[in-house]
Design a protein around this motif. Sequence first.
Motif, PDB file in Angstrom:
ATOM      1  N   GLY A 143       0.804  -1.208   0.000  1.00 12.41           N
ATOM      2  CA  GLY A 143       0.000   0.000   0.000  1.00 12.41           C
ATOM      3  C   GLY A 143       0.842   1.266   0.000  1.00 12.41           C
ATOM      4  O   GLY A 143       0.604   2.191  -0.779  1.00 12.41           O
ATOM      5  N   LEU A 144       1.834   1.303   0.877  1.00 18.09           N
ATOM      6  CA  LEU A 144       2.666   2.498   1.011  1.00 18.09           C
ATOM      7  C   LEU A 144       3.614   2.691  -0.165  1.00 18.09           C
ATOM      8  O   LEU A 144       3.695   3.786  -0.752  1.00 18.09           O
ATOM      9  CB  LEU A 144       3.476   2.430   2.310  1.00 18.09           C
ATOM     10  CG  LEU A 144       2.703   2.595   3.621  1.00 18.09           C
ATOM     11  CD1 LEU A 144       3.608   2.265   4.806  1.00 18.09           C
ATOM     12  CD2 LEU A 144       2.140   4.000   3.755  1.00 18.09           C
ATOM     13  N   PHE A 145       4.360   1.636  -0.504  1.00 20.23           N
ATOM     14  CA  PHE A 145       5.484   1.795  -1.428  1.00 20.23           C
ATOM     15  C   PHE A 145       5.162   1.415  -2.873  1.00 20.23           C
ATOM     16  O   PHE A 145       5.919   1.784  -3.780  1.00 20.23           O
ATOM     17  CB  PHE A 145       6.682   0.993  -0.918  1.00 20.23           C
ATOM     18  CG  PHE A 145       7.116   1.406   0.463  1.00 20.23           C
ATOM     19  CD1 PHE A 145       7.513   2.706   0.714  1.00 20.23           C
ATOM     20  CD2 PHE A 145       7.083   0.518   1.519  1.00 20.23           C
ATOM     21  CE1 PHE A 145       7.898   3.111   1.993  1.00 20.23           C
ATOM     22  CE2 PHE A 145       7.463   0.903   2.795  1.00 20.23           C
ATOM     23  CZ  PHE A 145       7.876   2.202   3.033  1.00 20.23           C
ATOM     24  N   LEU A 148       0.743   3.789  -3.203  1.00 19.59           N
ATOM     25  CA  LEU A 148       0.886   5.233  -2.970  1.00 19.59           C
ATOM     26  C   LEU A 148       2.192   5.789  -3.526  1.00 19.59           C
ATOM     27  O   LEU A 148       2.356   7.011  -3.614  1.00 19.59           O
ATOM     28  CB  LEU A 148       0.787   5.542  -1.469  1.00 19.59           C
ATOM     29  CG  LEU A 148      -0.566   5.275  -0.816  1.00 19.59           C
ATOM     30  CD1 LEU A 148      -0.523   5.596   0.680  1.00 19.59           C
ATOM     31  CD2 LEU A 148      -1.681   6.065  -1.494  1.00 19.59           C
ATOM     32  N   GLY A 149       3.111   4.919  -3.872  1.00 20.44           N
ATOM     33  CA  GLY A 149       4.344   5.365  -4.523  1.00 20.44           C
ATOM     34  C   GLY A 149       5.330   6.058  -3.611  1.00 20.44           C
ATOM     35  O   GLY A 149       6.207   6.799  -4.088  1.00 20.44           O
ATOM     36  N   LEU A 150       5.235   5.833  -2.297  1.00 14.93           N
ATOM     37  CA  LEU A 150       6.222   6.414  -1.393  1.00 14.93           C
ATOM     38  C   LEU A 150       7.560   5.716  -1.589  1.00 14.93           C
ATOM     39  O   LEU A 150       7.625   4.582  -2.056  1.00 14.93           O
ATOM     40  CB  LEU A 150       5.755   6.289   0.058  1.00 14.93           C
ATOM     41  CG  LEU A 150       4.405   6.935   0.375  1.00 14.93           C
ATOM     42  CD1 LEU A 150       4.011   6.652   1.811  1.00 14.93           C
ATOM     43  CD2 LEU A 150       4.460   8.435   0.118  1.00 14.93           C
ATOM     44  N   ARG A 151       8.625   6.382  -1.215  1.00 13.25           N
ATOM     45  CA  ARG A 151       9.962   5.815  -1.396  1.00 13.25           C
ATOM     46  C   ARG A 151      10.514   5.356  -0.058  1.00 13.25           C
ATOM     47  O   ARG A 151      10.599   6.137   0.889  1.00 13.25           O
ATOM     48  CB  ARG A 151      10.897   6.844  -2.024  1.00 13.25           C
ATOM     49  CG  ARG A 151      10.558   7.174  -3.486  1.00 13.25           C
ATOM     50  CD  ARG A 151      11.470   8.222  -4.044  1.00 13.25           C
ATOM     51  NE  ARG A 151      11.336   9.489  -3.315  1.00 13.25           N
ATOM     52  CZ  ARG A 151      12.351  10.318  -3.061  1.00 13.25           C
ATOM     53  NH1 ARG A 151      13.578  10.011  -3.437  1.00 13.25           N
ATOM     54  NH2 ARG A 151      12.137  11.454  -2.421  1.00 13.25           N
ATOM     55  N   GLU A 157      11.325  13.036   2.322  1.00 10.02           N
ATOM     56  CA  GLU A 157       9.996  13.098   1.732  1.00 10.02           C
ATOM     57  C   GLU A 157       8.994  13.476   2.819  1.00 10.02           C
ATOM     58  O   GLU A 157       8.494  12.631   3.557  1.00 10.02           O
ATOM     59  CB  GLU A 157       9.644  11.750   1.110  1.00 10.02           C
ATOM     60  CG  GLU A 157       8.398  11.772   0.246  1.00 10.02           C
ATOM     61  CD  GLU A 157       8.242  10.478  -0.527  1.00 10.02           C
ATOM     62  OE1 GLU A 157       7.984  10.553  -1.737  1.00 10.02           O
ATOM     63  OE2 GLU A 157       8.379   9.398   0.073  1.00 10.02           O
ATOM     64  N   THR A 158       8.705  14.752   2.907  1.00  6.96           N
ATOM     65  CA  THR A 158       7.843  15.242   3.976  1.00  6.96           C
ATOM     66  C   THR A 158       6.376  15.168   3.550  1.00  6.96           C
ATOM     67  O   THR A 158       6.045  14.984   2.391  1.00  6.96           O
ATOM     68  CB  THR A 158       8.211  16.679   4.339  1.00  6.96           C
ATOM     69  OG1 THR A 158       8.093  17.496   3.167  1.00  6.96           O
ATOM     70  CG2 THR A 158       9.626  16.754   4.877  1.00  6.96           C
ATOM     71  N   GLY A 159       5.512  15.342   4.504  1.00  5.69           N
ATOM     72  CA  GLY A 159       4.084  15.286   4.254  1.00  5.69           C
ATOM     73  C   GLY A 159       3.404  14.617   5.426  1.00  5.69           C
ATOM     74  O   GLY A 159       4.020  14.332   6.455  1.00  5.69           O
ATOM     75  N   ALA A 178       5.736   3.560   8.008  1.00  9.73           N
ATOM     76  CA  ALA A 178       5.777   4.968   7.623  1.00  9.73           C
ATOM     77  C   ALA A 178       6.695   5.758   8.543  1.00  9.73           C
ATOM     78  O   ALA A 178       7.467   6.615   8.091  1.00  9.73           O
ATOM     79  CB  ALA A 178       4.371   5.561   7.628  1.00  9.73           C
ATOM     80  N   ARG A 179       6.630   5.456   9.836  1.00  5.03           N
ATOM     81  CA  ARG A 179       7.467   6.182  10.809  1.00  5.03           C
ATOM     82  C   ARG A 179       8.941   5.854  10.614  1.00  5.03           C
ATOM     83  O   ARG A 179       9.804   6.739  10.682  1.00  5.03           O
ATOM     84  CB  ARG A 179       7.020   5.826  12.226  1.00  5.03           C
ATOM     85  CG  ARG A 179       7.776   6.552  13.339  1.00  5.03           C
ATOM     86  CD  ARG A 179       7.467   8.044  13.376  1.00  5.03           C
ATOM     87  NE  ARG A 179       8.104   8.693  14.496  1.00  5.03           N
ATOM     88  CZ  ARG A 179       7.548   8.856  15.700  1.00  5.03           C
ATOM     89  NH1 ARG A 179       6.322   8.403  15.912  1.00  5.03           N
ATOM     90  NH2 ARG A 179       8.187   9.481  16.664  1.00  5.03           N
ATOM     91  N   ALA A 180       9.251   4.564  10.338  1.00  4.40           N
ATOM     92  CA  ALA A 180      10.647   4.139  10.265  1.00  4.40           C
ATOM     93  C   ALA A 180      11.293   4.413   8.915  1.00  4.40           C
ATOM     94  O   ALA A 180      12.500   4.686   8.855  1.00  4.40           O
ATOM     95  CB  ALA A 180      10.746   2.649  10.583  1.00  4.40           C
ATOM     96  N   LEU A 181      10.517   4.346   7.831  1.00  5.46           N
ATOM     97  CA  LEU A 181      11.126   4.334   6.498  1.00  5.46           C
ATOM     98  C   LEU A 181      10.776   5.537   5.636  1.00  5.46           C
ATOM     99  O   LEU A 181      11.199   5.603   4.480  1.00  5.46           O
ATOM    100  CB  LEU A 181      10.727   3.049   5.763  1.00  5.46           C
ATOM    101  CG  LEU A 181      11.115   1.734   6.449  1.00  5.46           C
ATOM    102  CD1 LEU A 181      10.695   0.552   5.590  1.00  5.46           C
ATOM    103  CD2 LEU A 181      12.608   1.676   6.735  1.00  5.46           C
ATOM    104  N   THR A 182       9.990   6.467   6.159  1.00 10.68           N
ATOM    105  CA  THR A 182       9.686   7.688   5.413  1.00 10.68           C
ATOM    106  C   THR A 182       9.831   8.881   6.350  1.00 10.68           C
ATOM    107  O   THR A 182       9.999   8.721   7.558  1.00 10.68           O
ATOM    108  CB  THR A 182       8.244   7.686   4.834  1.00 10.68           C
ATOM    109  OG1 THR A 182       7.310   8.000   5.878  1.00 10.68           O
ATOM    110  CG2 THR A 182       7.892   6.337   4.219  1.00 10.68           C
TER     111      THR A 182
END
Length: 345
Positions: A143-145, A148-151, A157-159, A178-182
Amino acid sequence: MSETWKTTPMPAVAYLKSLPIDDDESLLDVELPVPQPGPHDLLVQVEAIAVNPVDYKVRQGNDPGGEPKVLGWDAAGTVVAVGEQVELFEVGDEVFYAGAIDRPGTNSRFHAVDERIVGRKPSTLSFGEAAALPLTSLTAWEGLFERLGLREGASEETGTLLVTAAAGGVGSMVAQLARALTGLTVIGTASRPETVEFARRMGVTHVVDHHRPLPEQVAEVAPGGVDHIFGTAGTDRNLAAYAEILKPFGQLLAIDDFGPVEIGLLKSKSISFHWELMFTRSLYRTPDQAAQHHILNRIAALVDEGVLRTTATRDLGTINAAHLREAHRVLESGATIGKVTLTGF
């Protein structure tokens, strides 16, 4: 170890017809033949399982017509045999995985699973602690990577990310990853003191109450709105709120089941809508099935490095019909924190 398992029927838990979970026949102890592994399959001696909402949803909505159907889509165990084309594992390897929705489930002593959707069990976790992770980790990671295309690792990468039911199985993995890798700020929904506390331990920075209107609460911590929403429950009834909360060009992802919704609410802000189902790869035998093998190995490495933690919170005992009925009751209540597991036969 003795190899009598090759010729002896195995214990399993199955259902014969769709019944309310309070019915003693809703799940039954049965004996079944040990499955024969296909060319790409591992035959795993199951040591522990976890229970997910998909278990009771299939039980409620898919009547097998009197034939025993084995549920279960989370397991950890040891490889006891391999198919002729297996390349990634050997007999004796300890593994964890979520299985495939269109094959027999993991609520059995032995289970056949395609090696391409299996990972190496985290060495620092027990079988029960490891069994809690595969389905929710894959859902959260994809879902995240992917959706949603998060890196991964993009701390710059803020937001802001809003995750619903942040103390649940999927929500607690989304928050951790999300907390650890973004570099995203993570807002999670929770309503009880115990779920608020668990969500914060899993990585949520700000908590809002999903029993109260969300826009006003979110505006207090993210006045400009949020960039991404990871919806694990209630997407249909919250769609209008999500359209208000999300920034222009924001993204909404859903994993829950619901009927028709007014998707036009998202148009004026050009909000993108995404589905995530971690069974898609195995269900359609996509060429990239092995991506789940690599994701699970990455999850295991992050656990062993101390970056991620298990979300197992309650073990109900050995794997049998009575204990699985209790597990289904707990999940059907909608008040689960983390993951419910069962260990051993």
